[in-house]
Design an enzyme around this catalytic site. Structure first.
Site, PDB file in Angstrom:
ATOM      1  N   CYS A 175      -1.583   9.388   3.754  1.00  0.00           N
ATOM      2  CA  CYS A 175      -1.591   8.973   2.350  1.00  0.00           C
ATOM      3  C   CYS A 175      -2.860   9.477   1.687  1.00  0.00           C
ATOM      4  O   CYS A 175      -2.902   9.698   0.483  1.00  0.00           O
ATOM      5  CB  CYS A 175      -1.495   7.468   2.244  1.00  0.00           C
ATOM      6  SG  CYS A 175      -2.734   6.648   3.229  1.00  0.00           S
ATOM      7  N   GLU A 232       0.859  -1.192   0.000  1.00  0.00           N
ATOM      8  CA  GLU A 232       0.000   0.000   0.000  1.00  0.00           C
ATOM      9  C   GLU A 232       0.891   1.236   0.000  1.00  0.00           C
ATOM     10  O   GLU A 232       1.710   1.416   0.900  1.00  0.00           O
ATOM     11  CB  GLU A 232      -0.941  -0.034   1.206  1.00  0.00           C
ATOM     12  CG  GLU A 232      -1.930  -1.193   1.137  1.00  0.00           C
ATOM     13  CD  GLU A 232      -2.668  -1.291  -0.195  1.00  0.00           C
ATOM     14  OE1 GLU A 232      -3.145  -0.263  -0.701  1.00  0.00           O
ATOM     15  OE2 GLU A 232      -2.740  -2.403  -0.752  1.00  0.00           O
TER      16      GLU A 232
HETATM   17  P1  NAD Z   1       8.904   4.569   3.474  1.00  0.00           P
HETATM   18  O1  NAD Z   1       8.614   3.873   2.197  1.00  0.00           O
HETATM   19  O2  NAD Z   1      10.064   5.460   3.544  1.00  0.00           O
HETATM   20  O3  NAD Z   1       9.097   3.486   4.647  1.00  0.00           O
HETATM   21  C1  NAD Z   1       8.115   2.513   4.941  1.00  0.00           C
HETATM   22  C2  NAD Z   1       8.778   1.324   5.615  1.00  0.00           C
HETATM   23  O4  NAD Z   1       9.649   0.688   4.686  1.00  0.00           O
HETATM   24  C3  NAD Z   1       9.649   1.688   6.819  1.00  0.00           C
HETATM   25  O5  NAD Z   1       9.450   0.733   7.835  1.00  0.00           O
HETATM   26  C4  NAD Z   1      11.054   1.581   6.258  1.00  0.00           C
HETATM   27  O6  NAD Z   1      12.015   1.270   7.228  1.00  0.00           O
HETATM   28  C5  NAD Z   1      10.908   0.444   5.285  1.00  0.00           C
HETATM   29  N1  NAD Z   1      11.916   0.381   4.211  1.00  0.00           N
HETATM   30  C6  NAD Z   1      12.599   1.406   3.643  1.00  0.00           C
HETATM   31  N2  NAD Z   1      13.428   0.936   2.673  1.00  0.00           N
HETATM   32  C7  NAD Z   1      13.247  -0.412   2.627  1.00  0.00           C
HETATM   33  C8  NAD Z   1      13.801  -1.461   1.833  1.00  0.00           C
HETATM   34  N3  NAD Z   1      14.694  -1.214   0.881  1.00  0.00           N
HETATM   35  N4  NAD Z   1      13.382  -2.722   2.051  1.00  0.00           N
HETATM   36  C9  NAD Z   1      12.459  -2.992   3.001  1.00  0.00           C
HETATM   37  N5  NAD Z   1      11.908  -2.045   3.788  1.00  0.00           N
HETATM   38  C10 NAD Z   1      12.286  -0.770   3.605  1.00  0.00           C
HETATM   39  O7  NAD Z   1       7.555   5.348   3.865  1.00  0.00           O
HETATM   40  P2  NAD Z   1       7.285   6.261   5.134  1.00  0.00           P
HETATM   41  O8  NAD Z   1       8.007   7.551   4.983  1.00  0.00           O
HETATM   42  O9  NAD Z   1       7.471   5.488   6.386  1.00  0.00           O
HETATM   43  O10 NAD Z   1       5.710   6.497   5.002  1.00  0.00           O
HETATM   44  C11 NAD Z   1       5.147   7.486   4.179  1.00  0.00           C
HETATM   45  C12 NAD Z   1       4.616   6.876   2.901  1.00  0.00           C
HETATM   46  O11 NAD Z   1       3.652   5.872   3.216  1.00  0.00           O
HETATM   47  C13 NAD Z   1       3.879   7.876   2.028  1.00  0.00           C
HETATM   48  O12 NAD Z   1       4.232   7.671   0.699  1.00  0.00           O
HETATM   49  C14 NAD Z   1       2.416   7.532   2.254  1.00  0.00           C
HETATM   50  O13 NAD Z   1       1.560   7.918   1.212  1.00  0.00           O
HETATM   51  C15 NAD Z   1       2.486   6.051   2.413  1.00  0.00           C
HETATM   52  N6  NAD Z   1       1.334   5.514   3.110  1.00  0.00           N
HETATM   53  C16 NAD Z   1       0.423   4.791   2.389  1.00  0.00           C
HETATM   54  C17 NAD Z   1      -0.706   4.289   3.005  1.00  0.00           C
HETATM   55  C18 NAD Z   1      -1.718   3.496   2.234  1.00  0.00           C
HETATM   56  O14 NAD Z   1      -2.565   2.873   2.849  1.00  0.00           O
HETATM   57  N7  NAD Z   1      -1.676   3.493   0.921  1.00  0.00           N
HETATM   58  C19 NAD Z   1      -0.909   4.518   4.365  1.00  0.00           C
HETATM   59  C20 NAD Z   1       0.047   5.249   5.072  1.00  0.00           C
HETATM   60  C21 NAD Z   1       1.168   5.737   4.435  1.00  0.00           C
END
Ligand code: NAD
Length: 532
Positions: A335, A301
């Site tokens: 999001c 997501e």
């Molecule tokens: P992010 O993608 O930076 O990080 C999300 C998670 O992924 C963290 O736990 C991070 O440590 C991990 N991660 C980072 N690199 C990785 C890798 N290479 N391999 C595995 N895991 C890795 O996102 P964020 O800054 O934590 O959250 C904000 C984003 O989340 C925004 O884009 C927002 O729109 C989205 N979001 C989407 C929803 C939805 O339901 N669609 C809900 C909430 C947030």
């Protein structure tokens, strides 16, 4: 490989629960609730600075490298000290989860479900304390923090009930005189990788969905919100969850997270976060690793560039209110946040003037102070990224409000409105994830719909119009996973608004919906020919 066998122990389901209803929000206008929140903020502050272990195979595990979690309202305040897992520890966590799966998958469904209901009860009792942690660690206002906790409770209550529905033999079409049925069995080990912006709700939702379905989990929370994840894990253990089933691994995404995703014994990845990382995970899970026995399943997501259309037949005041709350609630870090207001030219000037007036009333400051509607953005990196976008925006449109950091040590970015933005401009196309709203002029309703659909995302959207035919058109043509008519585009409720987006917004898994648990299960058809 007999993975999942034994889940037949789920056949007898007797646990009865009243129908799901959403956890009510706390009314902070009541003095007793304000006092309870003040007391919780004080209590939680007295626990700042503790060191938290990881849990692998039920054991506490420390790492040599540490990471501090700090308060974005007061960055010098250290909330907790966390372990930075290395790749070996990540691999050990998957191995431990794989071992625990052999037992957990055989535990009767009712026992697994009871854990979720007990966890919900504990969370309800510790509601203010959890909200206080959320307020301090990720800068949510009292109301936003409370909504996060309420959603967390909802996920436990909702998925618990859903698993009762899906347990046991499922009916199929009768055929000949065979005994035919289908059962849902768990998948195996899940890597659960949440973001920081709903630090309790999303981390808990993905984790308990996986666990209640009979899978085991390695939870790797965001680097920005490990304390809240640690509190959730403590509560699940207290609720009777065997520790080995939920491994808690703190660390960086690009090494520890990546190692979880790529491990051959990882059966599925439940991720919520940015488009960039979601796509990396999609690619990494698509490649078979040596020893890997399955095609990995993914629930991804991702981001959004959500729009609210304000039609010339709209109640402009209602639209102004909806856009303001959707764009600036939790500093635009949802999001589902509205980052584009697409306004019909006939009402454009009136709307813009009223929007600026309304937004000027928004208060910004430390989130522990309930007088502030907006708190800080989550980190210095996030703040700098948002300020960079604002500079881009100043060239792409007319800055009407905000535009620079608020003085002080916290990461405060005031609500920023940029008008007359071209639909193809960067600030109209890229996810900023902060309190920055692009206002775009549309010729008419059809033009507005076309502009709304013209991004790579498709998460939420809203339309304000009194014209029923236009609303019907939006129902058909506005290509988003969550469409709202004459209301704001944030605030999806578990059960009522199953949540998830199209296109680059993700796999549309619909959290909080009746299809969600199926992502964590696989179906087995059984057909028996009677013996003579
Ligand atoms: P992010 O993608 O930076 O990080 C999300 C998670 O992924 C963290 O736990 C991070 O440590 C991990 N991660 C980072 N690199 C990785 C890798 N290479 N391999 C595995 N895991 C890795 O996102 P964020 O800054 O934590 O959250 C904000 C984003 O989340 C925004 O884009 C927002 O729109 C989205 N979001 C989407 C929803 C939805 O339901 N669609 C809900 C909430 C947030």
């Amino acid at each position: 490989m007999d993975e999942g066998e034994g889940a037949m122990a789920t056949a007898e389901v007797k646990l009865q629960k009243p129908e799901f209803t959403n956890e009510p929000f706390v009314d902070f206008s009541k003095p007793e609730n304000r006092a309870a929140m003040e007391a919780a903020l004080k209590k939680v502050a007295s626990e700042f600075g503790r060191e938290y272990p990881m849990y692998i195979g039920g054991e506490k595990v420390m790492a040599t490298e540490k990471k501090r979690s700090t308060n974005p309202s007061h960055p010098s305040q250290v909330l907790g000290i966390f372990q930075k897992a290395n790749v070996e520890q990540a691999k050990a966590a998957v191995e431990a989860a794989a071992k625990a799966f052999e037992t957990w998958k055989r535990v009767p469904t009712e026992q697994r479900v009871e854990v979720l209901f007990r966890a919900a009860k504990i969370m309800r009792e510790r509601k203010f304390e959890l909200a206080a942690w959320i307020c301090y660690e990720v800068g949510k206002s009292w109301a936003e923090a409370d909504a996060d906790v309420a959603e967390t409770i909802d996920f436990c209550e909702f998925y618990g009930r859903e698993m009762l529905r899906l347990a046991g033999p499922q009916k199929v079409t009768p055929y000949l005189n065979e005994r035919n049925f289908m059962v849902y069995i768990p998948l195996g080990v899940g890597a659960v990788i949440p973001p920081w912006n709903f630090p309790a709700a999303i981390a808990t939702g993905m984790t308990v969905a996986a666990l209640v379905a009979g899978n085991t989990v390695v939870l790797k929370p965001s680097e920005e919100s490990p304390t809240i994840a640690a509190k959730v894990v403590e509560i699940l253990y207290e609720a009777g969850l065997p520790k080995e089933t939920l491994n808690f691994l703190t660390g960086r995404g690009h090494d520890a997270g990546d190692a979880l995703v790529k491990h051959p014994k990882t059966r599925f990845v439940a991720f919520t976060g940015s488009k960039e990382v979601g796509l990396l995970i999609s690619e990494a899970t698509g490649k078979r690793q040596p020893g890997q026995l399955w095609i990995k399943r993914t629930v991804l997501e991702m981001g959004g560039k959500d729009a609210i259309i304000v039609d010339d037949e709209a109640d402009v005041d209602a639209a102004v209110e909806g856009v303001t709350l959707s764009a600036f609630g939790y500093q635009g870090q949802k999001c589902s946040a509205c980052s584009r207001a697409i306004v019909s030219e006939k009402v454009y000037d009136t709307f813009v003037q009223k929007l600026v007036e309304r937004t000027k009333r928004i208060t910004v400051g430390p989130s522990e102070d309930p007088a502030n509607y907006m708190g800080p953005v989550v980190s210095e990196t996030a703040m700098n990224g948002i300020l960079d976008y604002i500079e881009v925006g100043k060239k792409e449109g007319r800055l009407l409000l905000g535009g620079s950091r608020k003085p002080g040590d916290g990461y405060f970015v005031p609500p920023t409105i940029i008008a007359d933005v071209n639909p193809k401009a960067r600030i109209a196309q890229e996810e900023i994830f902060g309190p920055v709203l692009a206002v775009i002029k549309a010729k008419d309703f059809d033009d507005a719909l076309q502009i709304a659909n013209d991004t790579e995302f498709g998460l939420t959207g809203a339309v304000y119009s009194k014209n029923k035919a236009k609303l019907a058109k939006a129902e058909e043509a506005f290509h988003v996973g969550n469409l709202y008519l004459n209301r704001k585009c944030t605030g999806a409720m578990v059960g009522a608004h199953p949540f998830g987006g199209f296109n680059m917004s993700g796999t549309d898994s619909k959290t909080g919906g009746k299809d969600y648990l199926l992502h964590f299960l696989q179906a087995k058809s059984i057909s028996e020919k009677p013996m003579n």
